[in-house]
Design a protein around this motif. Structure first.
Motif, short mmCIF file in Angstrom:
data_model
loop_
_atom_site.label_atom_id
_atom_site.label_comp_id
_atom_site.label_asym_id
_atom_site.label_seq_id
_atom_site.Cartn_x
_atom_site.Cartn_y
_atom_site.Cartn_z
N SER A 184 -4.95 9.06 5.34
CA SER A 184 -4.41 8.05 4.44
C SER A 184 -3.71 6.94 5.22
N LYS A 185 -4.45 6.41 6.21
CA LYS A 185 -3.94 5.32 7.04
C LYS A 185 -4.95 4.19 7.12
N VAL A 186 -4.43 2.95 7.20
CA VAL A 186 -5.26 1.80 7.50
C VAL A 186 -5.01 1.42 8.96
N TYR A 187 -6.05 0.84 9.58
CA TYR A 187 -5.97 0.49 11.00
C TYR A 187 -6.27 -0.98 11.20
N PHE A 188 -5.67 -1.50 12.28
CA PHE A 188 -5.86 -2.89 12.70
C PHE A 188 -6.32 -2.85 14.15
N ASN A 189 -7.41 -3.54 14.46
CA ASN A 189 -7.92 -3.55 15.82
C ASN A 189 -7.29 -4.65 16.65
N ASP A 190 -7.21 -4.40 17.97
CA ASP A 190 -6.76 -5.43 18.90
C ASP A 190 -7.97 -6.26 19.34
N GLU A 191 -7.79 -7.17 20.28
CA GLU A 191 -8.88 -8.05 20.72
C GLU A 191 -10.07 -7.29 21.32
N LEU A 247 0.81 -1.21 0.00
CA LEU A 247 0.00 0.00 0.00
C LEU A 247 0.84 1.27 0.00
N ASP A 248 2.11 1.11 0.31
CA ASP A 248 3.04 2.23 0.33
C ASP A 248 4.43 1.64 0.11
N ARG A 249 5.41 2.45 -0.15
CA ARG A 249 6.74 1.88 -0.41
C ARG A 249 7.36 1.27 0.84
N ILE A 250 6.81 1.58 2.02
CA ILE A 250 7.40 1.08 3.26
C ILE A 250 6.66 -0.09 3.88
N ASN A 251 5.57 -0.57 3.25
CA ASN A 251 4.79 -1.62 3.90
C ASN A 251 4.23 -2.64 2.93
N VAL A 282 -0.98 4.61 3.64
CA VAL A 282 -1.40 4.25 2.29
C VAL A 282 -0.93 5.38 1.38
N SER A 283 -0.23 5.04 0.31
CA SER A 283 0.26 6.07 -0.61
C SER A 283 -0.92 6.74 -1.31
N TYR A 284 -0.67 7.92 -1.82
CA TYR A 284 -1.71 8.64 -2.55
C TYR A 284 -2.23 7.81 -3.72
N ALA A 285 -1.33 7.13 -4.40
CA ALA A 285 -1.69 6.31 -5.57
C ALA A 285 -2.60 5.14 -5.19
N ASN A 286 -2.53 4.67 -3.96
CA ASN A 286 -3.33 3.50 -3.54
C ASN A 286 -4.56 3.85 -2.71
N ARG A 287 -4.85 5.12 -2.53
CA ARG A 287 -6.02 5.52 -1.73
C ARG A 287 -7.33 5.01 -2.34
N ALA A 288 -7.49 5.14 -3.64
CA ALA A 288 -8.73 4.69 -4.29
C ALA A 288 -8.87 3.18 -4.19
N LEU A 289 -7.78 2.46 -4.35
CA LEU A 289 -7.79 1.00 -4.21
C LEU A 289 -8.25 0.61 -2.80
N MET A 290 -7.72 1.28 -1.80
CA MET A 290 -8.07 0.95 -0.42
C MET A 290 -9.52 1.33 -0.11
N ALA A 291 -9.97 2.45 -0.61
CA ALA A 291 -11.36 2.87 -0.38
C ALA A 291 -12.32 1.86 -1.01
N GLU A 292 -12.00 1.39 -2.22
CA GLU A 292 -12.84 0.38 -2.88
C GLU A 292 -12.81 -0.94 -2.11
N HIS A 293 -11.65 -1.33 -1.64
CA HIS A 293 -11.54 -2.56 -0.85
C HIS A 293 -12.42 -2.49 0.39
N MET A 294 -12.37 -1.38 1.10
CA MET A 294 -13.17 -1.24 2.32
C MET A 294 -14.66 -1.22 1.99
N ARG A 295 -15.03 -0.62 0.87
CA ARG A 295 -16.44 -0.61 0.45
C ARG A 295 -16.91 -2.04 0.21
N LEU A 296 -16.10 -2.85 -0.48
CA LEU A 296 -16.47 -4.24 -0.73
C LEU A 296 -16.56 -5.06 0.56
N VAL A 297 -15.64 -4.82 1.47
CA VAL A 297 -15.66 -5.52 2.76
C VAL A 297 -16.92 -5.18 3.53
#
Length: 124
Positions: free
Chosen positions: A82-89, A63-67, A99-114
């Motif tokens: 422009s961040k994704v989050y992970f929940n704990d228990e 999603l970014d060059r570092i992750n 999330v890089s600027y280039a991948n924001r639309a991809l991530m938004a679409e992924h979350m919509r589908l989820v």
């Protein structure tokens, strides 16, 4: 200890976890660490880009060059930061990554589908 390796550094998409107990010796071939066992040799996957090529079928996306993010574990996406989050228990936002600027639309679409899948609806 196990290392993520492949049998072919360029064409093999299979990711193997090689147990250090099987390794006879290690050497460098063309700037890549090679593990030699009694019968085969394996190439260390030591860059994020190399891991990304082989882990996509497991739900990981760069999603970014570092992750390299396991999309199956993402619980929220904040488009403003422009961040994704992970929940704990307990359901708290425990960790995040960018999330890089280039991948924001991809991530938004992924979350919509989820969200649509979770609610049982399909908005196309």
């Amino acid at each position: 200890m196990k290392f993520p390796v492949t049998r072919d550094p360029v064409h093999d998409l299979d990711l193997i976890l090689l147990d250090v107990e099987e390794v006879l010796y290690m050497e460098v071939e063309e700037r890549t660490v090679v593990f030699h066992t009694a019968k085969e040799k394996f190439y260390l996957l030591d860059t994020l880009s190399e891991l990304a090529k082989r882990m996509g079928q497991l739900g990981f996306q760069k999603l970014d060059r570092i992750n390299l993010v396991n999309l199956n574990k993402v619980t929220d996406f904040d488009e403003k930061t422009s961040k994704v989050y992970f929940n704990d228990e307990q359901g708290n936002r425990a960790k995040s990554t960018t999330v890089s600027y280039a991948n924001r639309a991809l991530m938004a679409e992924h979350m919509r589908l989820v969200r649509n899948t979770a609610s049982g609806t399909r908005n196309l």
